[in-house]
Design a protein around this motif. Structure first.
Motif, short mmCIF file in Angstrom:
data_model
loop_
_atom_site.label_atom_id
_atom_site.label_comp_id
_atom_site.label_asym_id
_atom_site.label_seq_id
_atom_site.Cartn_x
_atom_site.Cartn_y
_atom_site.Cartn_z
N UNK A 102 0.85 -1.20 0.00
CA UNK A 102 0.00 0.00 0.00
C UNK A 102 0.88 1.24 0.00
N UNK A 103 0.47 2.26 -0.72
CA UNK A 103 1.21 3.51 -0.78
C UNK A 103 0.99 4.34 0.47
N UNK A 104 1.90 5.30 0.68
CA UNK A 104 1.90 6.08 1.92
C UNK A 104 0.74 7.08 2.00
N UNK A 105 0.01 7.28 0.90
CA UNK A 105 -1.11 8.22 0.96
C UNK A 105 -2.46 7.51 0.92
N UNK A 106 -2.46 6.20 1.13
CA UNK A 106 -3.74 5.49 1.25
C UNK A 106 -4.47 5.97 2.50
N UNK A 107 -5.75 5.65 2.61
CA UNK A 107 -6.53 6.08 3.78
C UNK A 107 -5.97 5.48 5.06
N UNK A 108 -6.12 6.23 6.16
CA UNK A 108 -5.58 5.79 7.45
C UNK A 108 -6.02 4.38 7.80
N UNK A 109 -7.29 4.06 7.56
CA UNK A 109 -7.79 2.74 7.95
C UNK A 109 -7.06 1.64 7.20
N UNK A 110 -6.65 1.91 5.97
CA UNK A 110 -5.87 0.93 5.21
C UNK A 110 -4.50 0.75 5.83
N UNK A 111 -3.87 1.89 6.15
CA UNK A 111 -2.49 1.82 6.67
C UNK A 111 -2.44 1.27 8.09
N UNK A 112 -3.58 1.17 8.75
CA UNK A 112 -3.62 0.59 10.10
C UNK A 112 -3.78 -0.93 10.06
N UNK A 113 -4.05 -1.50 8.89
CA UNK A 113 -4.22 -2.96 8.81
C UNK A 113 -2.86 -3.65 8.93
N UNK A 114 -2.87 -4.85 9.52
CA UNK A 114 -1.59 -5.56 9.65
C UNK A 114 -0.97 -5.87 8.29
#
Lengths: 388, 90
Positions: A102-114
């Motif tokens: 996932x890229x660094x500008x994806x939505x926060x909820x995405x970046x919080x997934x393991x």
């Protein structure tokens, strides 16, 4: 056609990331309360009526995503749909690996997934770096990849077709996040109609209530751990509340019918904001100036406090948002702005409402453009920073 | 304090955005091109904002994190005047 009445409270509304309902959708919601209130999984007459209405609405929303109704489930929120989408891919692909690209500008909820770290870097406009994305896919142990069609904070479109090709070549399922763009960028047609194995959208993006839409294309390996769930093709514990789904479907009908006028008009208004903001000293307009959502623009004002700037504009009846940390509710600045390497303080974000939601939006944009230079100067002067 | 003798040090620890950048901008206002300034800050927004400010103003910045929970930013001033502000430049 007479213009439906709109909420009088939205004068100056330039933050419609979750805007008021489309006025026709609001009337649909009201009318649905008496006919579609029942649990559609029951067997009695009101339930069967709710069920029939839900089926029709699902067809409309599936059409919005270019998928079949039996591929589409409806969830309480887009964030919930994103979490489920990733969980289902991770579980079905657990033998392939645990990583989620996932890229660094994806939505926060995405970046919080393991499994999502480290994030693929983005360029100064917020666009994911394709060579690095390819490298992350090739590193192996990948369960899934995620890409937003466009970023909802800065508007920049992502390289969907390129990443989709990479994922197909690597046999990795791609979750395409349409939450910021569906109905606002490309009209009824998706910009890349066949991209992605799994799609997620937010009905709020096209004037509906903020419910999540999750489409898993047939043939995609996707399953959740644990006993099979009862509702929404085995993806939810309970069915959605039908009146909200009917309102979402009506919002789609209205917004897709207006697309030919709506998008060029929004694009022209945002261009005006971009030009005006860029002309103010020490203001940086961020995001891609061309390859972007028609209705979103963000800029950052050097030496200004985001919250003070919002208050200054609010005093002039202009309702905008900010990705700055200097607002009392947040400790950290927008992860999107930080990943792009642009100024996070003094940030102002405009998400234009649909013209049907806010008929005064063109005048509101004119007023923002008129007031902005003075508002920025006033904030800098008040805080003793006009000498910098 | 860190840095060679005579290098001005701006201690903005304990302040939040946009204050560290404002103090830094004040400190460099009367300095010639090529001069060095050191900023100490513990606001997480400064990680993004000090490099972004330096880019907008044509200065160079390097940063290193201290164990104690703050960051040292060393800024070398660029030539006065025009700095690239094109959002597409990377």
């Amino acid at each position: 056609m007479a213009r439906p009445p709109t909420d009088a409270d939205v004068a100056g509304l330039l933050d419609a990331s979750r805007g008021p309902l489309h006025p026709v959708a609001a009337r649909t919601l009201e009318a649905s309360l008496s006919v579609a209130w029942a649990d559609p999984t029951r067997l009695h007459q009101p339930a069967r009526r709710a069920r029939a209405l839900l089926d029709t609405a699902r067809e409309v929303l599936a059409d919005a995503l270019g998928v079949r109704p039996d591929e589409l489930s409806i969830h309480d929120s887009a964030d919930r749909a994103l979490e489920l989408a990733i969980a289902g891919l991770r579980h079905a692909r657990r033998r392939a690996g645990e990583r989620v690209v996932a890229g660094a500008t994806e939505r926060s909820v995405v970046l919080l997934q393991p499994g999502t770290e480290p994030h693929v870097p983005v360029d100064r406009t917020g666009r994911v770096q394709v060579p690095e994305y390819a490298g992350a896919l090739a590193a192996g142990g990948v369960a899934a990849a995620v890409l937003q069609s466009a970023n909802g904070e800065v508007g920049t479109r992502q390289p969907v077709d390129e990443v989709d090709d990479l994922c197909r070549a690597g046999d990795v399922p791609l979750l395409l996040d349409l939450t910021a763009s569906l109905g606002r960028d490309g009209g009824t047609a998706l910009r890349s109609p066949t991209a992605g194995s799994v799609l997620v959208a937010d009905a709020a993006s096209f004037g509906g209530p903020p419910i999540g839409l999750l489409a898993v294309r047939t043939g995609t390996r996707w399953s959740l751990p644990g006993p099979r769930r009862e509702a929404e093709h085995g993806r939810e514990h309970a069915p959605p509340w039908v009146p909200l789904v009917l309102a979402a479907a009506e919002a789609w009908r209205q917004t897709s019918a207006a697309r030919e006028m709506e998008e060029p008009a929004a694009r022209a208004l945002v261009d005006k904001v971009r030009r005006t903001a860029a002309a103010v000293p020490d203001v940086e307009v961020v995001g891609d100036p061309e390859a972007r959502l028609p209705h979103v623009v963000t800029f950052s004002v050097l030496y200004a406090d985001g919250e003070v700037l919002l208050e200054e504009l609010a005093a002039r009846d202009l309702v905008v948002a900010s990705g700055s940390a200097c607002t009392s509710s947040m400790l950290r600045p927008s992860h999107v702005l930080a990943a792009m390497g642009v100024l996070t303080h003094g940030n102002v974000r405009v998400t234009l409402p649909l013209e049907a939601v806010s008929p005064t939006r063109a005048e509101d944009v004119e007023r923002l453009c008129r007031e902005l230079p003075d508002a920025v100067a006033a904030v800098r002067q008040r805080l003793g920073r006009d000498d910098l | 304090m860190r840095g060679p003798a005579g290098v001005p040090v701006v201690d903005a620890r304990g302040t939040r955005c946009p204050v560290p950048v404002i103090r830094l901008a004040r400190a460099v206002r009367d300095l010639p091109p090529g001069a060095t300034v050191v900023l100490l800050a513990d606001d997480v927004a400064a990680w993004s904002d000090v490099p972004a400010w330096a880019r907008m103003k044509g200065h160079a910045v390097s940063l290193h994190e201290e164990d104690e929970g703050w960051t040292v930013y060393e800024v070398v001033l660029g030539p006065r005047g025009a700095a690239p502000q094109d959002a597409r430049s990377t």
